[in-house]
Design an enzyme around this catalytic site. Structure first.
Site, PDB file in Angstrom:
ATOM      1  CG  HIS A  79      29.792 -28.488 -55.226  1.00  0.00           C
ATOM      2  ND1 HIS A  79      30.506 -29.429 -54.215  1.00  0.00           N
ATOM      3  CD2 HIS A  79      30.115 -27.273 -55.268  1.00  0.00           C
ATOM      4  CE1 HIS A  79      31.457 -28.637 -53.467  1.00  0.00           C
ATOM      5  NE2 HIS A  79      31.306 -27.220 -54.086  1.00  0.00           N
ATOM      6  CD  GLU A 130      29.597 -24.286 -51.839  1.00  0.00           C
ATOM      7  OE1 GLU A 130      30.171 -24.780 -52.512  1.00  0.00           O
ATOM      8  OE2 GLU A 130      29.852 -23.715 -50.687  1.00  0.00           O
TER       9      GLU A 130
END
Lengths: 134, 134
Positions: A79, A130
């Site tokens: 991520h 995120e």
């Protein structure tokens, strides 16, 4: 809305081997591994002049990166984390735009002790994003 | 050896849609798409305070990201690019450490007009690493 790239996370099957490879082969500075049982990972950071790379190894039976490593046993980019000033305002903007926030939609305290949210990869070209309030 | 993260590259099936999503939904600044036929990609950059995200769409019949998008049709994180001061010295250090450099081992002029090399993902936990001399 998006601020700095706080970190890029790489899931790895063997944190010690990964840290050795970034330190030795790539000549980077890597922090000591830190076990975060409440997040199901052990982490170490590759410290770079403008951002960091987070090396993540699964910890325990219900690690959030276990499924990823089952699919990609040798590891891979997992991520990207962007900083935001106000995570609730960010969340509201995203929901209004039709984007999906993972979990119950409320910020959680992340691995760095700050409020975080994860966005659905299907809404962002297959990339798990995120957001971290800083 | 590793310097700044120059960019994180994301392969996308539709650059216009991706740029709209980073601009609109995520509130980031995105450059105009630029076709680079000699590299087989069209690129746009998400400009962030400390680094950039490179959105890559295949261009032409022999795009280097075509295979990636066949495997992951909705897109995904493709590579991470680190800056180095001396790419030939970096290459020699990597080869000595037993790491594999893609292609014929000689730096090529990359999409940003600078000498670049790509390292084999199998040597770095499934992550495709680009080195760029700056």
């Amino acid at each position: 809305m998006l601020g700095r790239v706080n970190h890029v996370a790489i899931a790895v099957p063997d944190l010690e081997a990964a840290a050795a490879s970034y330190r030795g082969t790539l000549g980077a500075s890597v922090t000591e591994p830190q076990a975060l049982p409440e997040h199901g990972v052990t982490v170490a950071f590759v410290t770079l002049p403008n951002t960091k790379v987070e090396l993540l190894e699964p910890l325990g039976d219900a690690s959030p990166i276990a499924a990823f490593l089952e699919k990609s046993p040798s590891g891979g980019m997992h991520h990207i984390c962007y900083e935001v000033e106000d995570i609730v305002a960010a969340r509201d903007r995203l929901l209004q735009a039709g984007a999906r926030v993972l979990g119950d939609g409320n910020p959680k305290i992340g691995a760095h002790g700050k409020p975080v949210l994860f966005l659905h990869p299907k809404d962002f070209q297959g990339t798990l994003i995120e957001l971290e309030e800083v």
